[in-house]
Design a protein around this motif. Structure first.
Motif, PDB file in Angstrom:
ATOM      1  N   VAL A 152     -39.456  65.788 -94.247  1.00  0.00           N
ATOM      2  CA  VAL A 152     -38.092  65.369 -94.796  1.00  0.00           C
ATOM      3  C   VAL A 152     -37.169  66.298 -94.199  1.00  0.00           C
ATOM      4  CG1 VAL A 152     -36.923  64.899 -96.622  1.00  0.00           C
ATOM      5  CG2 VAL A 152     -38.944  64.275 -96.680  1.00  0.00           C
TER       6      VAL A 152
ATOM      7  N   TYR B 118     -45.629  59.857 -92.960  1.00  0.00           N
ATOM      8  CA  TYR B 118     -44.304  59.557 -92.648  1.00  0.00           C
ATOM      9  C   TYR B 118     -44.120  60.485 -91.336  1.00  0.00           C
ATOM     10  CZ  TYR B 118     -39.419  59.898 -93.777  1.00  0.00           C
ATOM     11  OH  TYR B 118     -37.999  59.766 -93.721  1.00  0.00           O
TER      12      TYR B 118
ATOM     13  N   ARG C 245     -34.290  65.559 -91.435  1.00  0.00           N
ATOM     14  CA  ARG C 245     -32.725  65.793 -91.702  1.00  0.00           C
ATOM     15  C   ARG C 245     -31.995  66.564 -90.894  1.00  0.00           C
ATOM     16  NH1 ARG C 245     -28.446  66.845 -92.294  1.00  0.00           N
ATOM     17  NH2 ARG C 245     -27.018  67.279 -93.937  1.00  0.00           N
TER      18      ARG C 245
ATOM     19  N   SER D 243     -34.159  65.691 -99.907  1.00  0.00           N
ATOM     20  CA  SER D 243     -33.302  64.839 -99.817  1.00  0.00           C
ATOM     21  C   SER D 243     -31.949  65.041-100.308  1.00  0.00           C
ATOM     22  CB  SER D 243     -34.049  63.323-100.646  1.00  0.00           C
ATOM     23  OG  SER D 243     -33.467  63.534-101.993  1.00  0.00           O
TER      24      SER D 243
END
Length: 232
Positions: free
Chosen positions: A130, A194, A134, A103
């Motif tokens: 993630v 997710y 990104r 993150s």
């Protein structure tokens, strides 16, 4: 183009480091980069056998099977050791430090970025999701010691069938909702949730099959399981 690989610790270090696999895998990735100047890879490395051995030792010493953050942290540290090895093998093609918080990554410099476990509550598969979000990668290549996802556990069910495609809804029904440190599933349940939410595609394939990996990364016919969308 950025491709994200969730590289299972089970093939990097099934017990100790598999030197032949790491040598062959890194050679394949370098070859893909040489043939396509626009290609870049993010490689997120799992903990494998060492993670499970150290977690088992912790539980045995404590004489408890309780699920807690300490077991997760032990596994995370194993992913970081494996990731440091992979980073070192790629040399100048991987100039950034190993990512331990996806993150917080603000840039991707060079051709290869290597990442490891982040924090308790999920596996390194979640970090891969993630990072895919990104850096706008539509697919995560999940490489492990299994060729395909099955409709049941083939270790206990001789009638289990391999699947070429499966929806996120049906896949999540197979793996459940809960993450347990050291849990051995094709793709982490938390990461799966997710990935489904953001519309990511995951391709599960055997990391040890180099010819199949080459086909996978060059757009040819491959053996594996594509997870995406919902039930038809």
């Amino acid at each position: 183009m950025v491709s994200v690989i969730s590289l299972g610790g089970s093939i990097v270090a099934p017990d100790s480091v598999d030197r032949n696999f790491v040598r062959t895998f890194s050679g394949l990735i370098k070859g893909v980069l040489d043939s396509d100047p626009d290609q870049r890879f993010i490689i997120v490395v799992g903990g494998g056998g060492p993670a499970r051995q150290w977690q088992a030792a912790y539980r045995a010493i404590n004489e408890s099977e309780a699920i807690d953050d300490q077991a997760d942290w032990i596994g995370i540290m194993a992913t970081r050791l494996n990731a440091q090895l992979i980073k070192a093998v790629f040399g100048d093609q991987c100039t950034q430090e190993v990512v331990t918080d996806p993150s917080a990554v603000s840039a991707f410099v060079g051709r290869i970025l290597v990442a490891a476990g982040w924090k308790p509550g999920f596996s390194s598969d979640y970090d891969a999701v993630v990072l895919a979000e990104r850096f706008q990668a539509g697919t995560v290549y999940n490489l492990s010691n299994i060729e395909q996802v099955y409709d049941a556990d083939p270790r206990t069910n001789p009638d289990a069938n391999p699947l070429e495609r499966i929806s996120w809804k049906n896949f999540r029904a197979l793996v459940g909702e809960e993450w347990i440190p050291g849990k051995n599933v094709p793709f982490d349940p938390v990461a799966s949730k997710y990935a489904a939410e953001i519309g990511l595609r995951v391709i599960c394939a055997a990391g040890w099959n180099v010819a199949n990996l080459e086909a996978l990364f060059t757009g040819k016919t491959f053996v594996g399981t594509v997870i995406e969308g919902e039930s038809k």
